[in-house]
Write an enzyme that holds these catalytic residues in place. Structure first.
Site, PDB file in Angstrom:
ATOM      1  N   LYS A  28       2.686   2.499  -1.559  1.00 28.49           N
ATOM      2  CA  LYS A  28       1.309   2.136  -1.957  1.00 28.49           C
ATOM      3  C   LYS A  28       0.485   1.729  -0.738  1.00 28.49           C
ATOM      4  O   LYS A  28      -0.648   2.195  -0.560  1.00 28.49           O
ATOM      5  CB  LYS A  28       1.385   1.003  -2.994  1.00 28.49           C
ATOM      6  CG  LYS A  28       0.050   0.478  -3.464  1.00 28.49           C
ATOM      7  CD  LYS A  28       0.201  -0.269  -4.771  1.00 28.49           C
ATOM      8  CE  LYS A  28       0.596  -1.717  -4.644  1.00 28.49           C
ATOM      9  NZ  LYS A  28      -0.439  -2.587  -4.059  1.00 28.49           N
TER      10      LYS A  28
ATOM     11  N   ASP B 167       6.127  -9.169  -1.887  1.00 24.23           N
ATOM     12  CA  ASP B 167       5.924  -8.486  -3.174  1.00 24.23           C
ATOM     13  C   ASP B 167       7.217  -8.388  -3.988  1.00 24.23           C
ATOM     14  O   ASP B 167       7.179  -8.018  -5.166  1.00 24.23           O
ATOM     15  CB  ASP B 167       5.375  -7.071  -2.939  1.00 24.23           C
ATOM     16  CG  ASP B 167       3.927  -7.099  -2.450  1.00 24.23           C
ATOM     17  OD1 ASP B 167       3.250  -8.132  -2.636  1.00 24.23           O
ATOM     18  OD2 ASP B 167       3.472  -6.090  -1.878  1.00 24.23           O
TER      19      ASP B 167
HETATM   20  C1  S3P Z   1      -0.598  -5.339   1.301  1.00 24.40           C
HETATM   21  C2  S3P Z   1      -0.407  -6.595   1.793  1.00 24.40           C
HETATM   22  C3  S3P Z   1       0.137  -7.703   0.988  1.00 24.40           C
HETATM   23  C4  S3P Z   1       0.843  -7.196  -0.258  1.00 24.40           C
HETATM   24  C5  S3P Z   1       0.026  -6.169  -0.987  1.00 24.40           C
HETATM   25  C6  S3P Z   1      -0.244  -4.975  -0.090  1.00 24.40           C
HETATM   26  C7  S3P Z   1      -1.171  -4.296   2.183  1.00 24.40           C
HETATM   27  O1  S3P Z   1      -0.923  -8.539   0.577  1.00 24.40           O
HETATM   28  O2  S3P Z   1       1.132  -8.277  -1.111  1.00 24.40           O
HETATM   29  O3  S3P Z   1       0.721  -5.727  -2.142  1.00 24.40           O
HETATM   30  O4  S3P Z   1      -1.122  -3.103   1.829  1.00 24.40           O
HETATM   31  O5  S3P Z   1      -1.664  -4.668   3.264  1.00 24.40           O
HETATM   32  P1  S3P Z   1      -1.433  -9.774   1.488  1.00 24.40           P
HETATM   33  O6  S3P Z   1      -2.110  -9.216   2.668  1.00 24.40           O
HETATM   34  O7  S3P Z   1      -2.373 -10.520   0.594  1.00 24.40           O
HETATM   35  O8  S3P Z   1      -0.212 -10.558   1.822  1.00 24.40           O
END
Ligand code: S3P
Length: 426
Positions: free
Chosen positions: A22, A314
């Site tokens: 993702k 996550d």
């Molecule tokens: C992500 C960073 C994380 C993660 C999110 C995806 C990203 O969030 O929890 O599912 O793609 O940079 P945070 O930056 O809030 O930690």
């Protein structure tokens, strides 16, 4: 609104080929848009979150279409976006709103962004603060939450920013805005968070005074050859825990992105006594990729805190399920960020584990689970959070009796194929 009923299962043998990551899928679409060229992307995740990025970019004038299995992005270049005279809807996607804000802060027009009920509760001051320091002006009528109105400025300037929280979304937002600054934009982080932006944009990170320092600027050019998105390790974590907690089980997970900033959950499960073999099979998109083989094991409780947290942030919900079936106590601290994810994941996990007859208590920054080795079926409130739904679906496989997962359609946010793979009918 659907409810999925899960009945317990033994002999859970699966070979799962993961769909695209993702985080990398969001970035692939955005970074392709920033180049004045056509980029082909294979393995792109077609989950709802990356598709929100796709629709936001399309509304800003980027032509994106699928030809056979390949996505084609006709990039407009850093300055080629067009005004959208409406509200850009990011759906449930925190990565879309935070990373796109970095790009929109440097455009010569005003953009308004909002999302679903969950997004409208999540903190945006973490990006509003640095982008404002860079010269953008951002309005939030909702106390630092979406909707936000970004008055972009083509004259934004570089800053030197020490990250207050560990967040790859905030880091990426600032580095993307930095692609428009004449001066260097510098981001310093205490703990290295996922580094896909740096790898894909070819930005260098070095260590100085105990911090990880990354720089970007308008002068920085990057090559973006056609992209292949490796499989999502966050999706792998559900099958890895299923393979560990169910008796007489073997699960093989292929196409797993093995970036060290993402696979802290493997380390945590191994500390718990899991039987997991990792084999690196190659590289994809400057990232290591490989296979995980998981066999049943008796797990034991562990303590998780500190620098490992961002690398499994996550995966904490599914690790909580591993903990509930382990022997002894598992305590997770320093994970206050979980309170502001798609839902308050600390509260949701404690509530669900207790509903299934397990023992869990929460702290402001984490939770403690006393492994009872067994759970019983219950009706689970998912709070429309994909990772909560999938975690309790895995818990249900070993529970006594039936479990009902409410609003189970929310898995489409990151892993639309989840229910089919669980049922064994992909
Ligand atoms: C992500 C960073 C994380 C993660 C999110 C995806 C990203 O969030 O929890 O599912 O793609 O940079 P945070 O930056 O809030 O930690």
């Amino acid at each position: 609104m659907s409810t999925t009923t899960i009945t317990p299962r033994n002999n859970f043998h699966r070979t799962v080929f993961l769909t695209g990551d993702k985080s990398i899928s969001h970035r692939a679409l955005m970074f392709a848009a920033l180049k004045k060229q056509t980029t082909h992307i294979s393995g792109l995740s077609e989950a709802a979150d990356p598709m929100s990025t796709r629709s936001v970019l399309a509304q800003l004038g980027v032509a994106i279409r699928k030809k056979g299995e390949i996505w084609e992005v006709k990039g407009v270049g850093r300055k080629g976006f067009t005004v959208f005279n409406g509200v850009l809807d990011v759906g449930n996607s925190g990565t879309t709103i935070r990373l796109m804000s970095g790009i929109l802060a440097a455009q010569p027009f005003v953009s308004e962004l909002t999302g679903d009920a969950s997004i409208r509760k999540r903190p945006m001051n973490r990006i509003i603060k640095p982008l404002t320091q860079m010269g953008a002006s951002i309005e939030s009528v909702n106390d630092g939450r979406a909707p936000i109105k970004i008055h972009g400025s083509p004259k934004i300037f570089g800053i030197d920013y020490l990250m207050e929280i560990s967040s790859a979304q905030v880091k990426s937002c600032i580095l993307l805005a930095g692609l428009y600054t004449k001066e260097k934009t510098i981001v310093r982080e205490k703990v290295k968070t996922r580094d896909h932006t740096e790898r894909m944009l070819n930005l260098t990170t070095y260590e100085k005074d105990g911090l990880f320092v990354t720089e970007s600027s308008a002068d920085h050019d990057f090559d973006l050859p056609d992209i292949t998105v490796p499989g999502d390790p966050s999706s792998a974590a559900f099958w890895a825990v299923a393979g560990s907690i169910l008796p007489d089980t073997y699960v093989r997970i292929e196409n797993v992105l093995l970036n060290p900033t993402r696979i802290g959950f493997v380390e945590a499960l191994k500390q718990m006594g899991a039987d997991i073999t990792i084999t690196q099979t190659g590289e994809c998109q400057k990232e290591p990729v490989g296979t995980l083989e998981v066999r049943s094991a008796q797990l034991k409780g562990i303590h998780l805190s500190g620098d490992i947290i961002p690398s499994l942030v996550d995966e904490i919900p599914i690790l909580c399920i591993a903990a509930a079936y382990a022997e002894g106590e598992t305590e997770i601290r320093g994970a206050e960020e979980l309170r502001v994810k798609e839902c308050d994941r600390i509260a949701a996990m404690v509530q669900g584990i207790k509903a299934m007859g397990g023992e869990a208590v929460d702290f402001p920054d984490g939770l403690k689970i006393t492994g009872t080795g067994k759970l019983k079926g219950a009706s689970i409130e998912t709070f429309h959070d994909h990772r909560i739904a999938m975690s309790f679906a895995i818990a249900a496989l070993r529970a006594e009796g039936e479990t009902l997962i409410q609003n189970s359609e929310c898995v489409k946010i990151s892993y639309p194929a989840f229910w089919e793979i669980l049922a064994g009918t992909p």
